[in-house]
Design a protein around this motif. Structure first.
Motif, PDB file in Angstrom:
ATOM      1  N   ASP A  86      14.312   1.749   9.225  1.00 30.70           N
ATOM      2  CA  ASP A  86      14.876   3.086   9.037  1.00 30.70           C
ATOM      3  C   ASP A  86      14.322   3.801   7.807  1.00 30.70           C
ATOM      4  N   ASP A  87      13.521   3.116   6.994  1.00 33.19           N
ATOM      5  CA  ASP A  87      12.962   3.723   5.790  1.00 33.19           C
ATOM      6  C   ASP A  87      11.512   3.273   5.604  1.00 33.19           C
ATOM      7  N   PRO A  88      10.618   3.783   6.442  1.00 33.77           N
ATOM      8  CA  PRO A  88       9.218   3.340   6.378  1.00 33.77           C
ATOM      9  C   PRO A  88       8.525   3.695   5.066  1.00 33.77           C
ATOM     10  N   VAL A  89       8.934   4.781   4.424  1.00 31.26           N
ATOM     11  CA  VAL A  89       8.317   5.147   3.140  1.00 31.26           C
ATOM     12  C   VAL A  89       8.625   4.078   2.099  1.00 31.26           C
ATOM     13  N   ALA A  90       9.858   3.597   2.080  1.00 32.64           N
ATOM     14  CA  ALA A  90      10.233   2.551   1.126  1.00 32.64           C
ATOM     15  C   ALA A  90       9.437   1.272   1.383  1.00 32.64           C
ATOM     16  N   LEU A  91       9.196   0.954   2.654  1.00 30.21           N
ATOM     17  CA  LEU A  91       8.380  -0.228   2.964  1.00 30.21           C
ATOM     18  C   LEU A  91       6.971  -0.061   2.427  1.00 30.21           C
ATOM     19  N   HIS A  92       6.379   1.100   2.630  1.00 28.64           N
ATOM     20  CA  HIS A  92       5.023   1.331   2.148  1.00 28.64           C
ATOM     21  C   HIS A  92       4.954   1.321   0.624  1.00 28.64           C
ATOM     22  N   VAL A  93       5.960   1.871  -0.041  1.00 28.97           N
ATOM     23  CA  VAL A  93       6.000   1.834  -1.504  1.00 28.97           C
ATOM     24  C   VAL A  93       6.118   0.388  -1.986  1.00 28.97           C
ATOM     25  N   TYR A  94       6.995  -0.379  -1.340  1.00 24.81           N
ATOM     26  CA  TYR A  94       7.160  -1.789  -1.706  1.00 24.81           C
ATOM     27  C   TYR A  94       5.845  -2.562  -1.513  1.00 24.81           C
ATOM     28  N   LEU A 109      -7.099 -14.528 -11.997  1.00 24.78           N
ATOM     29  CA  LEU A 109      -7.488 -15.880 -11.584  1.00 24.78           C
ATOM     30  C   LEU A 109      -8.992 -16.010 -11.374  1.00 24.78           C
ATOM     31  N   ASN A 110      -9.616 -14.954 -10.837  1.00 23.09           N
ATOM     32  CA  ASN A 110     -11.039 -15.012 -10.525  1.00 23.09           C
ATOM     33  C   ASN A 110     -11.666 -13.640 -10.788  1.00 23.09           C
ATOM     34  N   PRO A 111     -11.991 -13.338 -12.058  1.00 25.98           N
ATOM     35  CA  PRO A 111     -12.497 -12.001 -12.372  1.00 25.98           C
ATOM     36  C   PRO A 111     -13.904 -11.720 -11.845  1.00 25.98           C
ATOM     37  N   ASP A 112     -14.651 -12.763 -11.540  1.00 25.31           N
ATOM     38  CA  ASP A 112     -16.015 -12.537 -11.056  1.00 25.31           C
ATOM     39  C   ASP A 112     -16.194 -13.228  -9.716  1.00 25.31           C
ATOM     40  N   PRO A 113     -16.192 -12.594  -8.626  1.00 26.42           N
ATOM     41  CA  PRO A 113     -16.393 -11.190  -8.340  1.00 26.42           C
ATOM     42  C   PRO A 113     -15.098 -10.393  -8.224  1.00 26.42           C
ATOM     43  N   GLY A 114     -13.950 -11.012  -8.358  1.00 31.18           N
ATOM     44  CA  GLY A 114     -12.683 -10.304  -8.210  1.00 31.18           C
ATOM     45  C   GLY A 114     -12.231 -10.298  -6.765  1.00 31.18           C
ATOM     46  N   PRO A 115     -10.991  -9.892  -6.521  1.00 33.80           N
ATOM     47  CA  PRO A 115     -10.479  -9.866  -5.146  1.00 33.80           C
ATOM     48  C   PRO A 115     -11.122  -8.749  -4.326  1.00 33.80           C
ATOM     49  N   ASP A 116     -11.245  -8.979  -3.040  1.00 31.77           N
ATOM     50  CA  ASP A 116     -11.781  -7.974  -2.126  1.00 31.77           C
ATOM     51  C   ASP A 116     -10.638  -7.020  -1.769  1.00 31.77           C
ATOM     52  N   THR A 117     -10.699  -5.803  -2.309  1.00 30.96           N
ATOM     53  CA  THR A 117      -9.598  -4.862  -2.126  1.00 30.96           C
ATOM     54  C   THR A 117      -9.449  -4.410  -0.676  1.00 30.96           C
ATOM     55  N   GLY A 118     -10.546  -4.371   0.073  1.00 28.06           N
ATOM     56  CA  GLY A 118     -10.457  -4.011   1.492  1.00 28.06           C
ATOM     57  C   GLY A 118      -9.664  -5.037   2.279  1.00 28.06           C
ATOM     58  N   GLN A 119      -9.938  -6.307   2.023  1.00 30.00           N
ATOM     59  CA  GLN A 119      -9.186  -7.369   2.691  1.00 30.00           C
ATOM     60  C   GLN A 119      -7.719  -7.350   2.263  1.00 30.00           C
ATOM     61  N   LEU A 120      -7.479  -7.094   0.974  1.00 25.03           N
ATOM     62  CA  LEU A 120      -6.090  -7.036   0.509  1.00 25.03           C
ATOM     63  C   LEU A 120      -5.346  -5.855   1.123  1.00 25.03           C
ATOM     64  N   TYR A 121      -6.030  -4.715   1.298  1.00 20.47           N
ATOM     65  CA  TYR A 121      -5.400  -3.580   1.967  1.00 20.47           C
ATOM     66  C   TYR A 121      -4.999  -3.962   3.390  1.00 20.47           C
ATOM     67  N   GLN A 122      -5.911  -4.609   4.110  1.00 27.44           N
ATOM     68  CA  GLN A 122      -5.602  -5.047   5.473  1.00 27.44           C
ATOM     69  C   GLN A 122      -4.418  -6.003   5.484  1.00 27.44           C
ATOM     70  N   ARG A 123      -4.393  -6.884   4.522  1.00 25.63           N
ATOM     71  CA  ARG A 123      -3.356  -7.913   4.444  1.00 25.63           C
ATOM     72  C   ARG A 123      -1.994  -7.333   4.065  1.00 25.63           C
ATOM     73  N   PHE A 124      -1.971  -6.366   3.152  1.00 27.73           N
ATOM     74  CA  PHE A 124      -0.698  -5.871   2.637  1.00 27.73           C
ATOM     75  C   PHE A 124      -0.185  -4.617   3.335  1.00 27.73           C
ATOM     76  N   LEU A 125      -1.050  -3.678   3.671  1.00 27.06           N
ATOM     77  CA  LEU A 125      -0.573  -2.375   4.136  1.00 27.06           C
ATOM     78  C   LEU A 125      -0.943  -1.998   5.564  1.00 27.06           C
ATOM     79  N   ALA A 126      -2.081  -2.412   6.052  1.00 27.87           N
ATOM     80  CA  ALA A 126      -2.567  -1.921   7.346  1.00 27.87           C
ATOM     81  C   ALA A 126      -1.655  -2.288   8.504  1.00 27.87           C
ATOM     82  N   TRP A 127      -0.937  -3.363   8.415  1.00 29.48           N
ATOM     83  CA  TRP A 127      -0.095  -3.831   9.517  1.00 29.48           C
ATOM     84  C   TRP A 127       1.218  -3.069   9.610  1.00 29.48           C
TER      85      TRP A 127
END
Length: 142
Positions: A86-94, A109-127
């Motif tokens: 019932d509150d999709p905006v709150a889910l996206h903010v969270y 934890l691993n500064p070189d090369p660092g996390p892949d932000t594209g993969q993290l976006y898919q993992r956290f928000l795209a779904w």
């Protein structure tokens, strides 16, 4: 060691005197102590913040505490979808807040090369949006 003006501790505490009374609340009686830490009548009872089987991230690795796979796991995604339908905006903010925290932790934890932000976006928000749409359609068809 003596400190002037402070009372000396009693060297021989009496058996059964624990828990100590809290100043301003009076002495605890045997009835107060009978239920233990999980007794609902006990005002000093510790309540768990979350259930032990809750699918939350184990930081700084960002693995599910229950499944031990990348968080949000499938169970966490399902639970979050139902909770925030019932509150999709709150889910996206969270989830965006969790994404930022994950990037920070994983970079430390691993500064070189660092996390892949594209993969993290898919993992956290795209779904989130497709799942919310499916859950809303499921609820409206009932």
């Amino acid at each position: 060691m003596e400190f002037p003006g402070l009372p000396r501790p009693d060297p021989s505490p009496q058996r059964g005197s624990f828990p100590l009374p809290v100043p301003g609340y009076g002495a605890m009686t045997a009835a107060d102590r009978s239920g233990g830490p999980s007794d609902p009548r006990n005002p000093y009872a510790r309540k768990p913040a979350v259930a032990a089987n809750t699918h939350l991230p184990q930081r700084p690795l960002w693995l599910c505490r229950v499944c031990v796979v990348d968080w949000p796991c499938l169970a966490a995604r399902s639970l979050l979808t139902v909770e925030y339908v019932d509150d999709p905006v709150a889910l996206h903010v969270y989830l965006a807040t969790m994404l930022q925290a994950a990037v920070d932790d994983l970079y430390r934890l691993n500064p070189d090369p660092g996390p892949d932000t594209g993969q993290l976006y898919q993992r956290f928000l795209a779904w989130a949006r497709p799942r919310l749409d499916i859950e809303r359609n499921r609820r409206h068809s009932i």
